[in-house]
Write a protein that holds these residues in place. Structure first.
Motif, mmCIF file in Angstrom:
data_model
loop_
_atom_site.group_PDB
_atom_site.id
_atom_site.type_symbol
_atom_site.label_atom_id
_atom_site.label_comp_id
_atom_site.label_asym_id
_atom_site.label_seq_id
_atom_site.Cartn_x
_atom_site.Cartn_y
_atom_site.Cartn_z
ATOM 1 N N THR A 1 0.864 -1.174 0.000
ATOM 2 C CA THR A 1 0.000 0.000 0.000
ATOM 3 C C THR A 1 0.901 1.224 0.000
ATOM 4 O O THR A 1 1.492 1.587 1.026
ATOM 5 N N GLY A 2 1.065 1.807 -1.162
ATOM 6 C CA GLY A 2 1.984 2.929 -1.306
ATOM 7 C C GLY A 2 2.284 3.178 -2.756
ATOM 8 O O GLY A 2 1.479 2.878 -3.647
ATOM 9 N N ARG A 3 3.487 3.707 -3.012
ATOM 10 C CA ARG A 3 3.882 4.101 -4.355
ATOM 11 C C ARG A 3 5.281 3.575 -4.667
ATOM 12 O O ARG A 3 6.207 3.774 -3.871
ATOM 13 N N LEU A 4 5.413 2.954 -5.829
ATOM 14 C CA LEU A 4 6.738 2.696 -6.377
ATOM 15 C C LEU A 4 7.033 3.865 -7.308
ATOM 16 O O LEU A 4 6.317 4.088 -8.288
ATOM 17 N N ILE A 5 8.090 4.607 -6.989
ATOM 18 C CA ILE A 5 8.453 5.773 -7.794
ATOM 19 C C ILE A 5 9.885 5.586 -8.279
ATOM 20 O O ILE A 5 10.778 5.305 -7.480
ATOM 21 N N ARG A 6 10.070 5.732 -9.583
ATOM 22 C CA ARG A 6 11.385 5.555 -10.178
ATOM 23 C C ARG A 6 11.745 6.796 -11.001
ATOM 24 O O ARG A 6 10.871 7.548 -11.437
ATOM 25 N N ASN A 7 13.045 6.981 -11.199
ATOM 26 C CA ASN A 7 13.534 8.198 -11.834
ATOM 27 C C ASN A 7 14.599 7.834 -12.864
ATOM 28 O O ASN A 7 15.292 6.827 -12.725
ATOM 29 N N HIS B 1 8.444 8.180 -12.732
ATOM 30 C CA HIS B 1 7.330 7.300 -13.086
ATOM 31 C C HIS B 1 6.819 6.681 -11.796
ATOM 32 O O HIS B 1 7.603 6.146 -11.005
ATOM 33 N N GLY B 2 5.527 6.760 -11.559
ATOM 34 C CA GLY B 2 4.955 6.247 -10.317
ATOM 35 C C GLY B 2 3.840 5.253 -10.558
ATOM 36 O O GLY B 2 3.077 5.379 -11.524
ATOM 37 N N ILE B 3 3.765 4.261 -9.678
ATOM 38 C CA ILE B 3 2.695 3.259 -9.704
ATOM 39 C C ILE B 3 2.092 3.216 -8.307
ATOM 40 O O ILE B 3 2.795 2.940 -7.325
ATOM 41 N N ARG B 4 0.822 3.491 -8.202
ATOM 42 C CA ARG B 4 0.110 3.554 -6.922
ATOM 43 C C ARG B 4 -0.604 2.230 -6.677
ATOM 44 O O ARG B 4 -1.463 1.818 -7.475
ATOM 45 N N GLU C 1 -3.942 1.364 -8.638
ATOM 46 C CA GLU C 1 -4.868 2.476 -8.854
ATOM 47 C C GLU C 1 -4.444 3.378 -9.999
ATOM 48 O O GLU C 1 -5.303 3.861 -10.740
ATOM 49 N N TRP C 2 -3.128 3.637 -10.109
ATOM 50 C CA TRP C 2 -2.706 4.508 -11.204
ATOM 51 C C TRP C 2 -1.248 4.322 -11.561
ATOM 52 O O TRP C 2 -0.445 3.830 -10.776
ATOM 53 N N TYR C 3 -0.966 4.734 -12.782
ATOM 54 C CA TYR C 3 0.395 4.978 -13.257
ATOM 55 C C TYR C 3 0.423 6.416 -13.743
ATOM 56 O O TYR C 3 -0.518 6.884 -14.401
ATOM 57 N N ARG C 4 1.482 7.141 -13.422
ATOM 58 C CA ARG C 4 1.662 8.467 -14.010
ATOM 59 C C ARG C 4 3.155 8.741 -14.152
ATOM 60 O O ARG C 4 3.975 8.213 -13.405
ATOM 61 N N ASN C 5 3.492 9.559 -15.129
ATOM 62 C CA ASN C 5 4.873 9.990 -15.308
ATOM 63 C C ASN C 5 4.898 11.506 -15.434
ATOM 64 O O ASN C 5 3.995 12.113 -16.027
ATOM 65 N N ARG C 6 5.920 12.112 -14.837
ATOM 66 C CA ARG C 6 6.034 13.562 -14.842
ATOM 67 C C ARG C 6 7.501 13.961 -14.953
ATOM 68 O O ARG C 6 8.360 13.395 -14.266
ATOM 69 N N THR D 1 5.116 16.470 -5.133
ATOM 70 C CA THR D 1 3.896 16.108 -4.420
ATOM 71 C C THR D 1 3.708 14.589 -4.499
ATOM 72 O O THR D 1 4.384 13.900 -5.268
ATOM 73 N N ARG D 2 2.747 14.086 -3.759
ATOM 74 C CA ARG D 2 2.494 12.643 -3.801
ATOM 75 C C ARG D 2 1.911 12.206 -5.143
ATOM 76 O O ARG D 2 1.882 11.015 -5.449
ATOM 77 N N ASP D 3 1.461 13.183 -5.948
ATOM 78 C CA ASP D 3 1.020 12.887 -7.317
ATOM 79 C C ASP D 3 2.100 13.204 -8.342
ATOM 80 O O ASP D 3 1.823 13.252 -9.549
#
Length: 451
Positions: free
Chosen positions: A34-40, A61-64, A71-76, A125-127
């Motif tokens: 329960t959290g986020r995998l965030i990679r750079n 790139h994040g996977i929630r 719940e989501w994938y997003r990249n910023r 941010t967390r997003d």
């Protein structure tokens, strides 16, 4: 067709930012995920060809994951001044905010920080939207390494600033809630490139390899191999005002980009482990990073596991190669940072001729055994991130999270593997909405750790 290898294949940048929800999951995601995998990693904007892979702008790139769902994938992109072309060097000196912010992403004190070693961290941010440069409430006036170490017992964050000009090395410690406690210059350091370091229960360990400042290197990363540069390990006692007690020990030529861990063994020796390269391996990798013709088929050519044992009483260092695989991106269960660990994970690369596939590796340091997890031709897994299971009493009781780039399908997937046995089928697979480019470093960040 570009000649730059870091803009092709697994490393081809994506051209936009997206958000996708309700991702498809095969298998069952464990409830503790329960959290986020965030990679750079580096992902230059369309039309931009950086002179060195490390000069590409950072993209996270994040996977929630929550309640068994993806719940989501997003990249910023990390929106720093450098993303819009601001130079690092100005008439007033370095601009510490003009960062690629493309090496790592961590959480500390409830903040998400995107890191690049030549600059200030950037808060997200967390997003994954960019807040801005973060200087620890004005207490950090230097750059910050991309490889800080959080002590699993005290919660303190150790990090450093390295420069090709004096002061060459500054060590910082921040409290568990994110306030800088100490900053001290480390005497005896040189202009050698220092990318990673390690901590033990009572010491801080710095490595200076045979790579140092080179004013004639014009790729934008002014470093190069120099036989005249002495390779050394610096051992500094932890604690405020202890920097003057640092001791430097000469070691054999080589360069270690990343360290797996360091610890004090039962005999009082300090043991440091991580992959290292010699002159030929370094040059092949460098040529890949800058896109020179004489390059290896892969970066990290010739990088093999190494162990240094430092006898502080006798004042000497022994060193040995511990495996023959070409590996990089070593990781462990972070609950053992600075303490003796049994298990170690890494990413194996094709050999020096480019033969073979990428493979995840697990090492058992107690038995000497290694376990391989192939992913298939045309597929590249990311650095393996360990997450403990809810009842993980054993050191390897948990999961390895890796994002696999698949050139065959032009797609990517998140694998959740049983860290105790890599030969088992995945615990779960999350299908991502796009092929995610090859990435450098990242973190698993539980919901409880975010403010």
């Amino acid at each position: 067709m570009t000649s730059k290898p870091y803009l092709t294949g697994h490393y081809t940048p994506v051209a936009d930012e997206i958000t996708a929800t309700a991702l498809t999951v095969e298998g069952t995601l464990p409830p503790e995920l329960t959290g986020r995998l965030i990679r750079n990693s580096h992902n230059p904007k369309p039309g931009v060809t950086p002179t060195h892979w490390f000069k590409g702008s950072g993209m996270v790139h994040g996977i929630r994951l929550r309640d068994g769902r993806a719940e989501w994938y997003r990249n910023r992109w990390v929106h720093t001044p450098a993303l819009d072309g601001a130079p690092y060097m100005t008439e007033h000196g370095p601009d510490l905010t003009a960062s690629t912010a493309g090496t790592h992403v961590i959480e500390h004190g409830g903040r998400l920080l995107a890191l690049c070693e030549a600059n200030l961290p950037f808060e997200l941010t967390r997003d994954l939207d960019t807040v801005g440069a973060y200087d620890f409430n004005g207490k950090l006036t230097s750059a910050m390494t991309a490889h800080p170490k959080e002590d699993p017992v005290t919660g303190e964050l150790h990090f450093f600033a390295s420069s090709p000009f004096p002061p060459y090395l500054i060590h910082h410690v921040a409290s568990a809630d994110g306030h800088v406690l100490t900053s001290q210059e480390v005497p005896g350091a040189s202009a050698a490139l220092k990318h990673d370091f390690a901590i033990t229960e009572h010491h801080v360990v710095f490595l200076e390899g045979t790579v140092t400042f080179d004013p004639n290197e014009h790729s934008g990363i002014p470093y190069g191999w120099n036989d005249a540069q002495t390779s050394r390990i610096g051992v500094m006692p932890r604690g405020e005002g202890r920097a003057a007690e640092v001791r430097w020990f000469e070691i054999g030529q080589g360069y270690a980009m990343h360290l797996a861990n360091a610890y004090e063994d039962a005999h009082g020796r300090i043991v440091v482990e991580g992959p290292a390269v010699g002159r030929a391996g370094w040059q092949r990798s460098w040529n890949w990073w800058v896109g020179a013709p004489d390059r290896g088929a892969e970066p990290n050519s010739g990088s093999r596991s190494r162990r240094w044992s430092i006898d502080l009483t006798a004042g000497r260092v022994s060193e040995e190669d511990t495996d023959d695989l070409v590996v990089e991106f070593p990781t462990i269960n972070d609950a053992f940072v600075g303490r003796e660990h049994r298990y170690q994970y890494a990413l194996a690369f094709p050999d020096d001729l480019g033969i073979g596939n990428h493979t995840l590796v697990k090492y058992d340091r107690a038995t000497g055994a290694r376990q391989l997890r192939p992913v298939g031709t045309g597929q590249l897994p990311s650095e393996a991130v360990f997450v403990a299971s809810a009842d993980g009493a054993d050191e390897d009781g948990g999961y390895l999270l890796t994002v696999v780039s698949d050139l065959n399908a032009d797609a990517s997937r998140l694998l959740v593997l049983d860290a105790s046995d890599l030969t088992l089928p995945p615990v779960a697979t999350v299908h991502l909405p796009r092929r995610v480019p090859a990435m450098i470093h990242g973190s698993w960040i539980p919901d409880a750790d975010l403010a």
